[in-house]
Write a protein that holds these residues in place. Sequence first.
Motif, PDB file in Angstrom:
ATOM      1  N   SER A   1     -60.221  11.611 -36.721  1.00 56.35           N
ATOM      2  CA  SER A   1     -59.286  12.688 -37.036  1.00 56.35           C
ATOM      3  C   SER A   1     -59.785  14.027 -36.513  1.00 56.35           C
ATOM      4  O   SER A   1     -59.023  14.821 -35.945  1.00 56.35           O
ATOM      5  CB  SER A   1     -59.074  12.761 -38.552  1.00 56.35           C
ATOM      6  N   ARG A   2     -61.057  14.278 -36.684  1.00 56.02           N
ATOM      7  CA  ARG A   2     -61.623  15.536 -36.199  1.00 56.02           C
ATOM      8  C   ARG A   2     -61.645  15.573 -34.667  1.00 56.02           C
ATOM      9  O   ARG A   2     -61.428  16.626 -34.053  1.00 56.02           O
ATOM     10  CB  ARG A   2     -63.032  15.728 -36.765  1.00 56.02           C
ATOM     11  N   ALA A   3     -61.891  14.414 -34.067  1.00 54.73           N
ATOM     12  CA  ALA A   3     -61.885  14.348 -32.603  1.00 54.73           C
ATOM     13  C   ALA A   3     -60.483  14.586 -32.049  1.00 54.73           C
ATOM     14  O   ALA A   3     -60.317  15.227 -31.001  1.00 54.73           O
ATOM     15  CB  ALA A   3     -62.415  12.994 -32.139  1.00 54.73           C
ATOM     16  N   LEU A   4     -59.456  14.065 -32.738  1.00 49.10           N
ATOM     17  CA  LEU A   4     -58.082  14.289 -32.300  1.00 49.10           C
ATOM     18  C   LEU A   4     -57.734  15.780 -32.344  1.00 49.10           C
ATOM     19  O   LEU A   4     -57.034  16.293 -31.465  1.00 49.10           O
ATOM     20  CB  LEU A   4     -57.115  13.492 -33.175  1.00 49.10           C
ATOM     21  N   ALA A   5     -58.239  16.466 -33.366  1.00 43.07           N
ATOM     22  CA  ALA A   5     -57.997  17.910 -33.449  1.00 43.07           C
ATOM     23  C   ALA A   5     -58.647  18.643 -32.276  1.00 43.07           C
ATOM     24  O   ALA A   5     -58.044  19.553 -31.682  1.00 43.07           O
ATOM     25  CB  ALA A   5     -58.525  18.448 -34.781  1.00 43.07           C
TER      26      ALA A   5
ATOM     27  N   VAL B   1     -56.569  17.971 -29.098  1.00 44.69           N
ATOM     28  CA  VAL B   1     -55.371  18.811 -29.044  1.00 44.69           C
ATOM     29  C   VAL B   1     -55.738  20.237 -28.640  1.00 44.69           C
ATOM     30  O   VAL B   1     -55.074  20.864 -27.809  1.00 44.69           O
ATOM     31  CB  VAL B   1     -54.645  18.783 -30.408  1.00 44.69           C
ATOM     32  N   LYS B   2     -56.826  20.738 -29.211  1.00 43.85           N
ATOM     33  CA  LYS B   2     -57.266  22.098 -28.879  1.00 43.85           C
ATOM     34  C   LYS B   2     -57.704  22.193 -27.417  1.00 43.85           C
ATOM     35  O   LYS B   2     -57.465  23.212 -26.747  1.00 43.85           O
ATOM     36  CB  LYS B   2     -58.429  22.499 -29.812  1.00 43.85           C
ATOM     37  N   HIS B   3     -58.309  21.141 -26.909  1.00 46.40           N
ATOM     38  CA  HIS B   3     -58.790  21.128 -25.528  1.00 46.40           C
ATOM     39  C   HIS B   3     -57.662  21.377 -24.534  1.00 46.40           C
ATOM     40  O   HIS B   3     -57.853  22.064 -23.520  1.00 46.40           O
ATOM     41  CB  HIS B   3     -59.467  19.791 -25.223  1.00 46.40           C
ATOM     42  N   PHE B   4     -56.487  20.831 -24.817  1.00 48.89           N
ATOM     43  CA  PHE B   4     -55.349  20.998 -23.914  1.00 48.89           C
ATOM     44  C   PHE B   4     -54.509  22.240 -24.242  1.00 48.89           C
ATOM     45  O   PHE B   4     -53.468  22.459 -23.629  1.00 48.89           O
ATOM     46  CB  PHE B   4     -54.462  19.753 -23.949  1.00 48.89           C
ATOM     47  N   GLY B   5     -54.977  23.022 -25.197  1.00 47.75           N
ATOM     48  CA  GLY B   5     -54.294  24.268 -25.501  1.00 47.75           C
ATOM     49  C   GLY B   5     -53.009  24.107 -26.294  1.00 47.75           C
ATOM     50  O   GLY B   5     -52.161  25.005 -26.291  1.00 47.75           O
TER      51      GLY B   5
ATOM     52  N   ILE C   1     -54.980  25.407 -34.923  1.00 52.79           N
ATOM     53  CA  ILE C   1     -53.780  24.646 -34.577  1.00 52.79           C
ATOM     54  C   ILE C   1     -52.847  24.624 -35.780  1.00 52.79           C
ATOM     55  O   ILE C   1     -53.278  24.342 -36.904  1.00 52.79           O
ATOM     56  CB  ILE C   1     -54.145  23.209 -34.164  1.00 52.79           C
ATOM     57  N   CYS C   2     -51.580  24.901 -35.541  1.00 52.11           N
ATOM     58  CA  CYS C   2     -50.586  24.893 -36.610  1.00 52.11           C
ATOM     59  C   CYS C   2     -49.784  23.597 -36.566  1.00 52.11           C
ATOM     60  O   CYS C   2     -49.348  23.173 -35.490  1.00 52.11           O
ATOM     61  CB  CYS C   2     -49.644  26.096 -36.480  1.00 52.11           C
ATOM     62  N   VAL C   3     -49.593  22.990 -37.731  1.00 53.58           N
ATOM     63  CA  VAL C   3     -48.817  21.760 -37.843  1.00 53.58           C
ATOM     64  C   VAL C   3     -47.439  22.122 -38.379  1.00 53.58           C
ATOM     65  O   VAL C   3     -47.298  22.590 -39.515  1.00 53.58           O
ATOM     66  CB  VAL C   3     -49.510  20.744 -38.771  1.00 53.58           C
TER      67      VAL C   3
END
Length: 713
Positions: free
Chosen positions: A156-160, A163-167, A197-199
């Motif tokens: 889960s933390r890696a997925l976050a 997502v941040k990596h691609f902006g 990141i906003c959900v």
Amino acid sequence: MGDWICVISLLIVILRFFKAENDSTCEMYGSPEVSLLSKEGDFIIGGAFSIYSQTSVINLREFRFVQTMIFAVEEINNSSELLPNVSVGYRIFDSCGSTLPSTRAAMGLMNGEENTWSKNCSSVHAISHFATCACLSNRKEYPFFFRTIPSDYYQSRALAKLVKHFGWTWVGAVRSDNDYGNNGMATFIEAANQEGICVEYSEAISRTGSRENVERVVRVIRGGTASVLVAFLAQGEMDVLLEEVLMQNLTGLQWVGSESWITANYLAKKRYAGILTGSLGFAIRKAKISGLLDFLLKVNPSQDPQSNLLREFWETTFGCSFRSSTPGTKSCSGFERLQDANNAFTDVSELRISNCVYKAVYAVAHALHSLLKCGPSGDSVSHSCILKDNSEQRQVKAYLGKFMAAFVLFYSAECSQCPSEFWSNVKHSKCVPKLIEFLSYGETMGALLTAFSLCGASLTLVVLCVFFRFRHTPLVKASNSELSFLLLFSLTLCFLCSLAFIGQPTAWSCMLRHTAFGVAFALCISCILAKTITVVMAFKAKRPANMFPQCSAPLQRTSVIGCTLIQVFICVIWLAFAPPFPHKNIVYANEKIILECFLGSPLAFWVVMAYIGFLALLCFILAFLGRKLPDNFNEAKFITFSMLIFSAVWLTFIPAYVSSPGKFTVAVEIFAILASSFGLLFCIFAPKCYILLLKPERNTKKHLMGRNQSRTQ
């Protein structure tokens, strides 16, 4: 082992149901408390798999997991080092991918048959191959739970971070409405907030829930403004969601998926291409299990004629039936070949979950091995190993925990990047030096190129000796002996300069290889150009209307030296301002270092190449103009043909050089050098050597000038 040794049962994967919900499907296929496949032994390892889930058809992927477990058990039984003289059995249960059947399967294993249980041996421990819920890491609530798959806490933390990596800072989220999805998504949202990141929304679905809820969730996704959707879903929920997405024709989303479905092969089909193309996520580490494929291909209903599961597997795989009375269905013979089947059962190209099953069985085996007490030198009075006095549940847990500790640390908690010149080992437990690759003399390709280079140089020297032997004959004199000797010398250098390209690159070899090549070929083509000019002007000067001056020897030397010095000047500037140097290429391949010579100045390299090409073009034009000179003394046509070969080789070299990887780039350049050198040697000197050695009667002034004289008369 003796009747007094109790049976300790360790259940694998009883907690997999955290990724599923209640389902009545498997109620139709027998009671979950009854094992589908079993084998007796001193110790019984139990396994629960979703053999039937959602549909009445056997899940071939899950059946591969079953056979992987059996394969591991058989390997352990055949091992003389792990659990010697101890037989391991198994009992396979169907969890149906649902909570209630999973629990009933676990209870079925715990209860067992009355004659296999002793009052002192009733411990059950769980090792899961597929339960990734972070909630199971709570040692207070689940003190006897272990797993061979990473916790969703890390995923889960890696997925976050992905997502941040691609902006992507504005995303939607959908999850399975169970412990797997709820816990995984909660961790993701927490990590996403920390990453800025906003959900926009977070919706939950269940494969056993109402369709209205799924329709509502898809409408929420469609109405949202987020173009990125994080789907923390089990395969069951993913299937339900995708069907509704297709119904509502929802496209244009960037999907980010959890490990449960991101590598599912059945989703990689044209039906879902417009939706899932470009999906991103983290996959479970894949591995190779030696011998597993051969074991899978030997599975046959004849192994256990009483097994309904094996028969149904066979019928599903080959689309046949053992019940001959079934209308419209071909009969199964039992002799069909699994080698001809292409399905999820025989596909071992990406063993991810299968490897987790395999590791789980071995974890149990090693824990049992530690639980046993071995006599001196591995032998006891009656058996290799006997049970220790205390086999309480907590003691088994302690041994299992010791074995699993290294495995848990092995999995994506603190992972450090290896230095640029190192690569992780197979177990990803330490950094090891990368393999170093360069074109060496010791390898086959390097040895062959070296042999051709030396062969070409030797052959050129032989031709030089032949010309020196016949230097006073009319043919050699007419061929301009001084230029011929200089040309043969330069061809020898061309062949030998290719050796500088072989071996480990050093500062000197990198500077030498390209400059020596450039100067040697410039000298070679300059000699050919001077010969061409000499031949053309010599014959045109005999025509009264074209009184060109004869080319003197000093003029020939001046032209050769002048053309060569231009190339020398280019190379000196190259070496002075941006010389080639050895370079370690770590970009092309992660697992190896490619030692190569960096050009320093690619512009200078291509200027050197362009100058050689310019000289070759002049040679070709002049030789082409002189192609109709008297045949008995027409060296121009041989030069024309040699320039055609030369140009073809180097024009082919350019795309091959640019596209060739690693050491093959060097091999292509050497091949071009050798091919063009051989072309020049054979085209220009082979006809002359043929006359000198085999047709000496033609080596006369009368023969050489005969046709020209007849034309003049």
